[in-house]
Write an enzyme that holds these catalytic residues in place. Sequence first.
Site, PDB file in Angstrom:
ATOM      1  N   THR A  75       0.862  -1.264  -0.185  1.00 37.78           N
ATOM      2  CA  THR A  75      -0.125  -0.242   0.125  1.00 37.78           C
ATOM      3  C   THR A  75       0.761   1.308   0.073  1.00 37.78           C
ATOM      4  OG1 THR A  75      -1.583  -1.130   1.212  1.00 37.78           O
ATOM      5  CG2 THR A  75      -1.776   1.295   1.129  1.00 37.78           C
ATOM      6  N   SER A 204       4.822  -6.889  -1.679  1.00 40.83           N
ATOM      7  CA  SER A 204       4.502  -6.846  -0.299  1.00 40.83           C
ATOM      8  C   SER A 204       4.973  -8.158   0.419  1.00 40.83           C
ATOM      9  CB  SER A 204       2.803  -6.907  -0.163  1.00 40.83           C
ATOM     10  OG  SER A 204       2.586  -7.255   1.216  1.00 40.83           O
ATOM     11  N   CYS A 329     -10.088  -6.216   1.530  1.00 36.32           N
ATOM     12  CA  CYS A 329     -10.696  -4.939   1.729  1.00 36.32           C
ATOM     13  C   CYS A 329     -12.202  -4.847   1.317  1.00 36.32           C
ATOM     14  CB  CYS A 329     -10.033  -3.654   1.101  1.00 36.32           C
ATOM     15  SG  CYS A 329      -8.203  -3.792   1.175  1.00 36.32           S
TER      16      CYS A 329
HETATM   17  N1  PLP Z   1      -2.002  -4.563  -4.068  1.00 37.47           N
HETATM   18  C1  PLP Z   1      -2.450  -5.676  -4.269  1.00 37.47           C
HETATM   19  C2  PLP Z   1      -2.696  -6.185  -5.538  1.00 37.47           C
HETATM   20  C3  PLP Z   1      -2.556  -6.371  -3.325  1.00 37.47           C
HETATM   21  O1  PLP Z   1      -3.266  -7.671  -3.316  1.00 37.47           O
HETATM   22  C4  PLP Z   1      -2.741  -5.976  -1.769  1.00 37.47           C
HETATM   23  C5  PLP Z   1      -2.985  -6.741  -0.486  1.00 37.47           C
HETATM   24  O2  PLP Z   1      -4.036  -7.282  -0.439  1.00 37.47           O
HETATM   25  C6  PLP Z   1      -1.936  -4.622  -1.674  1.00 37.47           C
HETATM   26  C7  PLP Z   1      -1.567  -3.868  -2.961  1.00 37.47           C
HETATM   27  C8  PLP Z   1      -1.722  -4.381  -0.540  1.00 37.47           C
HETATM   28  O3  PLP Z   1      -0.532  -4.559   0.037  1.00 37.47           O
HETATM   29  P1  PLP Z   1      -0.238  -4.472   1.521  1.00 37.47           P
HETATM   30  O4  PLP Z   1      -1.235  -5.497   2.390  1.00 37.47           O
HETATM   31  O5  PLP Z   1       1.084  -5.011   1.900  1.00 37.47           O
HETATM   32  O6  PLP Z   1      -0.211  -3.149   2.071  1.00 37.47           O
END
Ligand code: PLP
Length: 382
Positions: A75, A204, A329
């Site tokens: 994120t 991530s 989410c």
């Molecule tokens: N982008 C994608 C495609 C994801 O699946 C996720 C997590 O669900 C994220 C970004 C966010 O990553 P993080 O949980 O490390 O902030």
Amino acid sequence: MKGLEYLYLDHAATTPMRESAFDAFKHAEEVAFANSSGGHELSRRAKNLLEESRDFIADVFGAAPKEITFTSGGTEADNWIIKSPFLNNAPTSSKLVTSQIEHEAVLGSAEWIQAKGFSVNFVGVNEDGVVDVEKFIESCNKETLVASLMYANNETGVIQPINEILKKIKEINSEILFHSDVVQAVASEKLDFHKLGIDSAAISGHKVGGPKGIGVMFLSSKYKLPNYFHGGKQELERRAGTVNVSGVAGLAAALKEQQETLSDEKILLERERKIFEDTLKEKLEIKIVGENINRLSHISNIQFKGINSETLMVALDLKGLGVSRGSACASGAQKPSHVLKAMNVHMNDINSHLRFSFGWSTNNGDGLKAAKIVLATIEDIS
Ligand code: PLP
């Protein structure tokens, strides 16, 4: 999974930490716990571990160590890359092009930019969830500062035609920074960022068997972005804050194990998913998203015709099978999936989709076991 009589098929939300990552994390906290910016022996140990891990992680993705900045996760990396190029630019002369199916981290950042007066194009997708290549290319022009397209979608696993788009938009405007959220893709694909031609990427830790709260922002050395966090001089003065060295060491160990086992893991994931999908297809009327196109090996997004996915998900949970309705989410907020909406799935049908996601700790036989639980559960609730 150790100590759990529960079949976990929600690896796309988060996957358990690999034992090697646990060990590396613990070892780092024991022997390299000091602040990596300090001036004594223990700090030097932490700094060495940090830089060795950075070198290794850079190598995994075909990048240079200085192109790797550690963040708190995907994120933060997405937010940094999408928002910060706009901070020093005027709304009249710069725009963002992205897709309607991005993760909330990209969409939320794009909406923030839009609210500041910048122009943003959210390009649509076809019924399989593949971005409209022509529209994406047409939307890019001399004013485009950033183009952002995920490598593969986290709800459907559908892989996007990045190569095709990248070449064309660089011909239109070679200055465009092409960002790709590869968070989900790195769970089951081997990626080389320079070969792929992308300028930046978000990764991530917790999607590859590393710790939560650690991520990577890859930024090609051709670009320099305004800082996102201000304060100390860590991370080549790009990101202030004491570095999460044990998280970095855990991520490096997870990636090391993953690189060694990826080809075997992919075979297992694809086999278990196929057994799972084929067993369901024999008995039920289902639609598998992206069944006949290029998709990640670990994700299966299925529409169960006429069945409410919320009811099914709760019933599966009670029977010991953990899955989700889409991204963590979206399912937490109980909102209809923006990805399925963009694919023009009818509102009634959106509420009959579930995402099953396999992962590194999936075992032989889990596909069949999961399918049997789904079949028995549907019989119970029908
Ligand atoms: N982008 C994608 C495609 C994801 O699946 C996720 C997590 O669900 C994220 C970004 C966010 O990553 P993080 O949980 O490390 O902030």
